[in-house]
Design an enzyme around this catalytic site. Structure first.
Site, mmCIF file in Angstrom:
data_model
loop_
_atom_site.group_PDB
_atom_site.id
_atom_site.type_symbol
_atom_site.label_atom_id
_atom_site.label_comp_id
_atom_site.label_asym_id
_atom_site.label_seq_id
_atom_site.Cartn_x
_atom_site.Cartn_y
_atom_site.Cartn_z
ATOM 1 C CB SER A 38 -0.964 0.027 1.188
ATOM 2 O OG SER A 38 -0.302 0.374 2.374
ATOM 3 C CE LYS A 76 -2.514 2.214 4.625
ATOM 4 N NZ LYS A 76 -1.554 1.139 4.711
#
Length: 122
Positions: A38, A76
């Site tokens: 990701s 993230k």
């Protein structure tokens, strides 16, 4: 390890030790192995190691390790707005997550460290 994605349960098992420079030793607290893709457009790939500085506070735009619901850990980009905490992936295949201040407290959503560098081994 830390998931570059979602749904990775917290695991405190030590799998290996890495040799680090004195500078890295002084800067960071530990390395985590990245699992998933990701964050690939931020040049953080599956199998890379990220050096983490343990801290509950990061600047908006920093890449961080975040604990969700006290059980899931992810890496993230953190964007901090007045009434919103945003966890953004660096891969369009993954959804951005949005959390209100009450969700941050109730779930909870906890920043546990800032990513300082990515160590790539060939």
């Amino acid at each position: 390890s830390v998931r570059a994605g979602y749904s990775h349960l917290v695991n405190n098992n030590y799998e290996d030790y890495l040799e680090v420079s004195k500078e890295d030793y002084d800067r960071g607290d530990y390395f985590l192995e990245v699992v998933g893709d990701s964050m690939m457009n931020a040049r953080i790939h599956d199998g890379d190691h990220v050096l983490i500085k343990q801290t509950p506070h990061v600047q908006s735009g920093d890449i961080a390790v975040v604990l969700l619901r006290n059980e899931e850990v992810t890496i993230k980009r953190v964007v901090i707005k007045k009434d919103l905490l945003i966890l953004g992936a660096a891969n369009p295949d993954y959804e951005t997550q949005y959390f209100s201040p009450s969700e941050v407290n109730e779930l909870p959503v906890t920043i546990i460290g800032k990513v300082l560098l990515v160590r790539v081994e060939f």
